[in-house]
Structure formats: structure tokens, C-alpha cells
Scaffold this active site. Structure first.
Site, PDB file in Angstrom:
ATOM      1  N   GLN A  35       0.827  -1.216   0.000  1.00  0.00           N
ATOM      2  CA  GLN A  35       0.000   0.000   0.000  1.00  0.00           C
ATOM      3  C   GLN A  35       0.864   1.270   0.000  1.00  0.00           C
ATOM      4  OE1 GLN A  35      -3.543   1.326   2.755  1.00  0.00           O
ATOM      5  NE2 GLN A  35      -1.649   1.837   3.832  1.00  0.00           N
ATOM      6  N   LEU A  60      10.178   0.053   3.480  1.00  0.00           N
ATOM      7  CA  LEU A  60       8.756  -0.158   3.786  1.00  0.00           C
ATOM      8  C   LEU A  60       8.386  -1.641   3.818  1.00  0.00           C
ATOM      9  CD1 LEU A  60       7.077   2.607   1.575  1.00  0.00           C
ATOM     10  CD2 LEU A  60       8.235   2.810   3.777  1.00  0.00           C
ATOM     11  N   ALA A  61       9.236  -2.506   3.298  1.00  0.00           N
ATOM     12  CA  ALA A  61       8.882  -3.933   3.252  1.00  0.00           C
ATOM     13  C   ALA A  61       8.856  -4.506   4.659  1.00  0.00           C
ATOM     14  CB  ALA A  61       9.897  -4.697   2.399  1.00  0.00           C
ATOM     15  N   ALA A  62       7.912  -5.393   4.888  1.00  0.00           N
ATOM     16  CA  ALA A  62       7.812  -6.054   6.197  1.00  0.00           C
ATOM     17  C   ALA A  62       6.760  -7.139   6.131  1.00  0.00           C
ATOM     18  CB  ALA A  62       7.410  -5.048   7.267  1.00  0.00           C
ATOM     19  N   THR A  89       6.237   1.920  13.754  1.00  0.00           N
ATOM     20  CA  THR A  89       4.782   1.789  13.895  1.00  0.00           C
ATOM     21  C   THR A  89       4.290   2.110  15.300  1.00  0.00           C
ATOM     22  OG1 THR A  89       3.028   0.119  13.958  1.00  0.00           O
ATOM     23  CG2 THR A  89       5.251  -0.691  14.204  1.00  0.00           C
ATOM     24  N   LYS A 115       9.539  -4.708  15.358  1.00  0.00           N
ATOM     25  CA  LYS A 115       9.633  -3.317  14.888  1.00  0.00           C
ATOM     26  C   LYS A 115      10.389  -2.440  15.888  1.00  0.00           C
ATOM     27  CE  LYS A 115       7.373  -2.918  10.854  1.00  0.00           C
ATOM     28  NZ  LYS A 115       7.843  -2.184   9.672  1.00  0.00           N
ATOM     29  N   HIS A 118      -2.674   3.712   8.919  1.00  0.00           N
ATOM     30  CA  HIS A 118      -3.103   4.498   7.764  1.00  0.00           C
ATOM     31  C   HIS A 118      -3.589   3.552   6.680  1.00  0.00           C
ATOM     32  CE1 HIS A 118       1.237   3.978   7.845  1.00  0.00           C
ATOM     33  NE2 HIS A 118       1.170   3.796   6.541  1.00  0.00           N
ATOM     34  N   ARG A 163      -5.470  -0.742   0.780  1.00  0.00           N
ATOM     35  CA  ARG A 163      -5.108  -1.457   2.003  1.00  0.00           C
ATOM     36  C   ARG A 163      -5.318  -2.963   1.818  1.00  0.00           C
ATOM     37  NH1 ARG A 163      -2.118  -1.728   6.625  1.00  0.00           N
ATOM     38  NH2 ARG A 163      -3.210  -0.947   8.465  1.00  0.00           N
TER      39      ARG A 163
HETATM   40  P1  NDP Z   1       1.815  -3.877   2.972  1.00  0.00           P
HETATM   41  O1  NDP Z   1       1.550  -5.171   3.661  1.00  0.00           O
HETATM   42  O2  NDP Z   1       0.785  -3.334   2.063  1.00  0.00           O
HETATM   43  O3  NDP Z   1       3.185  -4.010   2.135  1.00  0.00           O
HETATM   44  C1  NDP Z   1       4.288  -4.727   2.629  1.00  0.00           C
HETATM   45  C2  NDP Z   1       5.306  -4.864   1.533  1.00  0.00           C
HETATM   46  O4  NDP Z   1       6.434  -5.617   2.019  1.00  0.00           O
HETATM   47  C3  NDP Z   1       4.805  -5.602   0.284  1.00  0.00           C
HETATM   48  O5  NDP Z   1       5.347  -4.976  -0.858  1.00  0.00           O
HETATM   49  C4  NDP Z   1       5.424  -6.986   0.468  1.00  0.00           C
HETATM   50  O6  NDP Z   1       5.606  -7.680  -0.743  1.00  0.00           O
HETATM   51  C5  NDP Z   1       6.760  -6.615   1.047  1.00  0.00           C
HETATM   52  N1  NDP Z   1       7.429  -7.728   1.704  1.00  0.00           N
HETATM   53  C6  NDP Z   1       6.949  -8.538   2.675  1.00  0.00           C
HETATM   54  N2  NDP Z   1       7.856  -9.454   3.028  1.00  0.00           N
HETATM   55  C7  NDP Z   1       8.957  -9.234   2.254  1.00  0.00           C
HETATM   56  C8  NDP Z   1      10.231  -9.858   2.132  1.00  0.00           C
HETATM   57  N3  NDP Z   1      10.574 -10.905   2.889  1.00  0.00           N
HETATM   58  N4  NDP Z   1      11.119  -9.337   1.247  1.00  0.00           N
HETATM   59  C9  NDP Z   1      10.788  -8.284   0.470  1.00  0.00           C
HETATM   60  N5  NDP Z   1       9.596  -7.664   0.520  1.00  0.00           N
HETATM   61  C10 NDP Z   1       8.693  -8.134   1.400  1.00  0.00           C
HETATM   62  O7  NDP Z   1       2.182  -2.816   4.114  1.00  0.00           O
HETATM   63  P2  NDP Z   1       1.956  -1.223   4.144  1.00  0.00           P
HETATM   64  O8  NDP Z   1       2.282  -0.661   2.820  1.00  0.00           O
HETATM   65  O9  NDP Z   1       0.651  -0.948   4.783  1.00  0.00           O
HETATM   66  O10 NDP Z   1       3.049  -0.776   5.209  1.00  0.00           O
HETATM   67  C11 NDP Z   1       4.365  -0.371   4.812  1.00  0.00           C
HETATM   68  C12 NDP Z   1       5.290  -0.446   6.012  1.00  0.00           C
HETATM   69  O11 NDP Z   1       4.817   0.417   7.045  1.00  0.00           O
HETATM   70  C13 NDP Z   1       5.395  -1.834   6.655  1.00  0.00           C
HETATM   71  O12 NDP Z   1       6.708  -1.978   7.120  1.00  0.00           O
HETATM   72  C14 NDP Z   1       4.424  -1.772   7.822  1.00  0.00           C
HETATM   73  O13 NDP Z   1       4.787  -2.682   8.833  1.00  0.00           O
HETATM   74  C15 NDP Z   1       4.622  -0.323   8.244  1.00  0.00           C
HETATM   75  N6  NDP Z   1       3.494   0.308   8.906  1.00  0.00           N
HETATM   76  C16 NDP Z   1       2.258   0.316   8.303  1.00  0.00           C
HETATM   77  C17 NDP Z   1       1.202   0.945   8.913  1.00  0.00           C
HETATM   78  C18 NDP Z   1      -0.144   1.006   8.261  1.00  0.00           C
HETATM   79  O14 NDP Z   1      -1.110   1.352   8.952  1.00  0.00           O
HETATM   80  N7  NDP Z   1      -0.263   0.727   6.986  1.00  0.00           N
HETATM   81  C19 NDP Z   1       1.354   1.607  10.231  1.00  0.00           C
HETATM   82  C20 NDP Z   1       2.716   1.634  10.695  1.00  0.00           C
HETATM   83  C21 NDP Z   1       3.731   1.000  10.068  1.00  0.00           C
HETATM   84  P3  NDP Z   1       4.419  -8.580  -1.402  1.00  0.00           P
HETATM   85  O15 NDP Z   1       3.635  -7.602  -2.244  1.00  0.00           O
HETATM   86  O16 NDP Z   1       5.159  -9.593  -2.169  1.00  0.00           O
HETATM   87  O17 NDP Z   1       3.613  -9.137  -0.272  1.00  0.00           O
HETATM   88  P1  GDP Z   2      -3.285  -3.302  13.483  1.00  0.00           P
HETATM   89  O1  GDP Z   2      -3.595  -2.126  14.342  1.00  0.00           O
HETATM   90  O2  GDP Z   2      -2.020  -3.142  12.690  1.00  0.00           O
HETATM   91  O3  GDP Z   2      -3.310  -4.596  14.200  1.00  0.00           O
HETATM   92  O4  GDP Z   2      -4.417  -3.284  12.336  1.00  0.00           O
HETATM   93  P2  GDP Z   2      -5.671  -4.255  12.050  1.00  0.00           P
HETATM   94  O5  GDP Z   2      -6.518  -3.551  11.077  1.00  0.00           O
HETATM   95  O6  GDP Z   2      -5.218  -5.635  11.709  1.00  0.00           O
HETATM   96  O7  GDP Z   2      -6.426  -4.345  13.454  1.00  0.00           O
HETATM   97  C1  GDP Z   2      -6.919  -3.199  14.088  1.00  0.00           C
HETATM   98  C2  GDP Z   2      -7.761  -3.612  15.275  1.00  0.00           C
HETATM   99  O8  GDP Z   2      -8.964  -4.244  14.807  1.00  0.00           O
HETATM  100  C3  GDP Z   2      -7.123  -4.600  16.256  1.00  0.00           C
HETATM  101  O9  GDP Z   2      -7.380  -4.159  17.566  1.00  0.00           O
HETATM  102  C4  GDP Z   2      -7.858  -5.900  16.002  1.00  0.00           C
HETATM  103  O10 GDP Z   2      -7.973  -6.757  17.148  1.00  0.00           O
HETATM  104  C5  GDP Z   2      -9.234  -5.353  15.636  1.00  0.00           C
HETATM  105  N1  GDP Z   2     -10.053  -6.327  14.894  1.00  0.00           N
HETATM  106  C6  GDP Z   2     -11.290  -6.760  15.252  1.00  0.00           C
HETATM  107  N2  GDP Z   2     -11.728  -7.666  14.376  1.00  0.00           N
HETATM  108  C7  GDP Z   2     -10.753  -7.825  13.441  1.00  0.00           C
HETATM  109  C8  GDP Z   2     -10.648  -8.635  12.282  1.00  0.00           C
HETATM  110  O11 GDP Z   2     -11.531  -9.405  11.939  1.00  0.00           O
HETATM  111  N3  GDP Z   2      -9.500  -8.502  11.537  1.00  0.00           N
HETATM  112  C9  GDP Z   2      -8.501  -7.640  11.906  1.00  0.00           C
HETATM  113  N4  GDP Z   2      -7.422  -7.525  11.126  1.00  0.00           N
HETATM  114  N5  GDP Z   2      -8.578  -6.877  13.016  1.00  0.00           N
HETATM  115  C10 GDP Z   2      -9.685  -6.967  13.775  1.00  0.00           C
END
Ligand code: NDP
Ligand code: GDP
Length: 337
Positions: free
Chosen positions: A12, A80-82, A125, A153, A179, A184
Site C-alpha cells: 500500500q 517499507l517492506a515487512a 509503527t 519493529k 493508515h 489497504r
Molecule cells: P503492505 O503489507 O501493504 O506491504 C508490505 C510490503 O512488504 C509488500 O510490498 C510486500 O511484498 C513486502 N514484503 C513482505 N515481506 C517481504 C520480504 N521478505 N522481502 C521483500 N519484501 C517483502 O504494508 P503497508 O504498505 O501498509 O506498510 C508499509 C510499512 O509500514 C510496513 O513496514 C508496515 O509494517 C509499516 N506500517 C504500516 C502501517 C499502516 O497502517 N499501513 C502503520 C505503521 C507502520 P508482497 O507484495 O510480495 O507481499
Molecule cells: P493493526 O492495528 O495493525 O493490528 O491493524 P488491524 O486492522 O489488523 O487491526 C486493528 C484492530 O482491529 C485490532 O485491535 C484488532 O484486534 C481489531 N479487529 C477486530 N476484528 C478484526 C478482524 O476481523 N480482523 C482484523 N485484522 N482486526 C480486527
């Protein structure tokens, strides 16, 4: 022309950041791991798939990281990968530690060796705050992670600070609160809700099955947050910043916002795993609860204080949680046949 490398470019944030950097005139490189069917759907949706240079990259592979940084030196490196899903981190704790913790030092140490002037961004995060020790949470709040994801993290966060302090590297850590966007992942609660409600609005009959509806999150729009990442790397001095909206909302209220955006009238009743919601207009059941979606340890409340980012970076979230729920619900509705 500035060059940037984005790990997780297919995710994302990676997709939104790639678009932002291309719009600013950057040459954008990204890491893609090998999967059975290459997925660049998000980059395609933003219309940038053909404009980025993709390279085979895996967080767990030291020499692959070394060759990538040697062969594609850049000005800015965004990690950003994770393994980004908290729920999965209890099933894959060791892999999560490796991908979300150890991989950060693999990258930093390679940059230190080959190109120490690279500006580095680490995707930290709000999950690191876990069992929160202060409300709202800011850069100085004591960390208390509640999942293997959060613990991994924390390592990535501190090693980013440590390479800045030990070697003077320009390494910054963005402590980003949740976010979301129409891009997403479908396993995260917001997207799970908007997709299921959109299907119901199209005539479907399956309720969305969820866990803890009382948890509160500070939800913003991913497009705003990638702008904050970029601003961190434009500062003369690297530092750590919280990005958040400062508003917290229960899962239940997020359901209300998304359902109302789709013209439903959600009414909740019952408690605990017996809680349900129906759409008063149609009488359809729209929410059910299952034990399956509760977590072994929960993060009950997140609410961020982004005043440091506002002051130093001029950054502020622009999309409200209601606006976000509406944006996501409408996008899912429009995309369904
Ligand atoms: P996504 O899950 O959408 O994207 C994760 C990315 O990491 C994908 O491109 C995935 O590839 C890649 N990836 C996973 N494992 C590996 C690996 N072993 N080697 C190389 N690439 C890999 O996450 P977001 O875009 O939402 O988040 C971006 C970053 O920000 C992450 O580190 C997340 O933990 C962190 N974060 C996100 C938040 C959020 O609310 N979105 C909040 C705070 C932090 P593939 O497409 O192949 O799966
Ligand atoms: P997180 O904050 O990175 O864990 O983001 P999530 O979207 O996975 O979860 C946000 C919150 O939603 C957490 O407190 C979860 O326990 C709650 N939650 C409740 N039901 C669900 C569900 O069915 N799926 C996910 N992913 N989260 C849920």
C-alpha cells in the site's frame, strides 16, 4: 534527478510513495520478492507500474541486499517492506523477527559499508506503543509492544536511531499510526469491513465476521503519510517522528461510518461474542463476532500526537476517519461488478 529505492514497493505505502516521488521527478527503484504470480496491482491502479524500475529483493537475503545497494546506489532509501500483519506475527514470530527486525540492520550495515551518505527511512509503527504508557503517544512515550510484530519493529526502530548516533548516518524512523486507503490489504480490519459492506450493499447476504470491536485506532489516509515520510528525508538533520491524526475511533464506529456511507442504517445489539449489527433499512445482518479474530494480546487504544511533525515538517493529516471510511467503502462498491 534524485534517485530513490523503495523496499515493499508493491504494498500500500510503497505504491503511494512511488507515485509521490515520480511526481516530484525522482527516478524510482523498488524491491519485489519472488512470488508465484508477480503482483503489481497497486502500482497499476495508481498508473505508475511502467514508470518504476523493479529489482528482485528479499529482506531475509543478506547478499541480495548487498548487491542491490551496490548495483543501484540511490540518494534516498525507504524501507517499507515487512511482514506487516500483526495477526500473522503470532503464527510466524521468527520470520517476523527476521523480516521486520534483523533485515533493518542488514540494510543499514550495507549502506554504512557501501554508501553511508544515503538518506534512510525506517517504517516504524504505533504498534510499538502497545500497552500504552501515555495518552496520547508521542516520540518520547515508553514502548511496550504487544505482539511479535511490535517487538520486531522495536528492534528496527532502535537500530535506526543507533546507526544515526553511532555513524552519523541520516537515518530517520517514522512512527506511523494506522493508515489506510482503497489499496489497504484485505486482511486489515478497515478494508475487511468496507469490502464486506460493499458486497452487502450490492445485494450480498454475508455479514462481516470480526473480533474485538472495542479496540480504538488513530486512522489516517496513506496518501498523507507517504508525504510525511518524504519530508523526513528532506530535513538537514535526521530524526524520529510520529505521524497521526490525533483522533481515535472504535472498530464499531468505523463500521458505522462505512455502513452509513453505503446508505445503511447500522444498529448494534448484544454483547461480547453475541454482539451483532443489522441494517435497519433492509433487516440484513451485517456484523457477527467470532472468537477466531480475537488476538492473544490486544492493543486496546492508540492515539497519536503528531505535533513534532507539524512543527518541524509542516505535516498534518488532511483526511478524517469519516472521510476515509467513505473513500474506502465507495471505492470497494464501485469496483464490484
Ligand atoms: P503492505 O503489507 O501493504 O506491504 C508490505 C510490503 O512488504 C509488500 O510490498 C510486500 O511484498 C513486502 N514484503 C513482505 N515481506 C517481504 C520480504 N521478505 N522481502 C521483500 N519484501 C517483502 O504494508 P503497508 O504498505 O501498509 O506498510 C508499509 C510499512 O509500514 C510496513 O513496514 C508496515 O509494517 C509499516 N506500517 C504500516 C502501517 C499502516 O497502517 N499501513 C502503520 C505503521 C507502520 P508482497 O507484495 O510480495 O507481499
Ligand atoms: P493493526 O492495528 O495493525 O493490528 O491493524 P488491524 O486492522 O489488523 O487491526 C486493528 C484492530 O482491529 C485490532 O485491535 C484488532 O484486534 C481489531 N479487529 C477486530 N476484528 C478484526 C478482524 O476481523 N480482523 C482484523 N485484522 N482486526 C480486527
Amino acid at each position: 534527478m534524485k534517485k530513490a529505492f523503495i523496499t515493499g514497493i508493491t504494498g500500500q505505502d510503497g505504491a503511494y510513495l512511488a507515485k509521490l516521488l515520480l511526481d516530484k521527478g525522482y527516478e524510482v527503484h523498488g524491491g519485489v520478492r519472488r512470488i508465484s504470480q508477480p503482483e503489481t496491482v497497486r502500482l497499476e491502479k495508481l498508473g505508475v507500474a511502467k514508470d518504476v524500475h523493479l529489482h528482485e529483493f528479499d529482506l531475509t537475503e543478506m547478499n541480495n541486499i548487498f548487491r542491490t545497494i551496490r548495483d543501484y546506489p540511490v540518494d534516498e532509501f525507504y524501507n517499507l517492506a515487512a511482514q506487516s500483519f500483526v495477526g500473522t506475527s503470532w503464527e510466524l514470530p521468527i520470520y517476523t523477527a527476521d523480516a521486520d527486525g534483523m533485515a533493518v540492520v542488514r540494510i543499514l550495515d550495507t549502506l554504512r559499508t557501501l554508501k553511508p551518505d544515503t538518506r534512510f527511512y525506517q517504517a516504524s509503527t504505533s504498534e510499538m506503543f502497545g500497552l500504552v504508557q501515555e495518552v496520547p503517544q508521542r516520540e518520547t512515550t515508553r514502548l511496550y509492544p504487544r505482539s511479535p510484530y511490535g517487538v520486531a519493529k522495536v528492534y528496527g526502530h532502535y537500530i535506526t536511531m543507533n546507526y544515526r548516533e553511532s555513524f552519523g548516518m541520516h537515518s530517520s524512523s517514522g512512527i506511523l499510526f494506522n493508515h489506510e486507503s482503497p489499496l489497504r490489504g484485505k486482511e486489515f480490519v478497515t478494508r475487511k469491513i468496507t469490502l464486506a459492506l460493499a458486497k452487502l450493499a450490492k445485494g450480498g447476504s454475508d455479514p462481516v465476521v470480526l473480533g474485538n470491536l472495542d479496540a480504538k485506532r488513530d486512522w489516517g489516509f496513506a496518501g498523507d503519510y507517504v508525504e510525511g515520510m518524504w519530508r523526513m528525508l528532506q530535513q538537514d538533520v535526521a530524526d524520529d517522528y510520529v505521524l497521526a491524526t490525533g483522533v481515535t475511533t472504535t472498530i464499531r464506529d468505523f463500521i458505522r461510518f462505512a455502513a452509513e456511507a453505503l446508505g445503511m442504517e447500522p444498529v448494534f445489539s448484544g454483547e461480547g461474542i453475541h454482539e451483532t449489527a443489522i441494517d435497519a433499512k433492509t433487516g440484513k445482518r451485517i456484523v457477527e463476532i467470532s472468537e477466531k479474530f480475537f488476538r492473544p494480546a490486544e492493543v486496546e487504544l492508540l492515539i497519536g500526537d503528531a505535533s513534532k511533525a507539524e512543527q518541524n515538517l509542516g505535516w498534518k493529516a488532511t483526511v478524517s476517519v469519516q472521510g476515509l471510511a467513505q473513500m474506502m467503502a465507495k471505492a470497494d462498491y464501485d469496483e464490484l461488478a
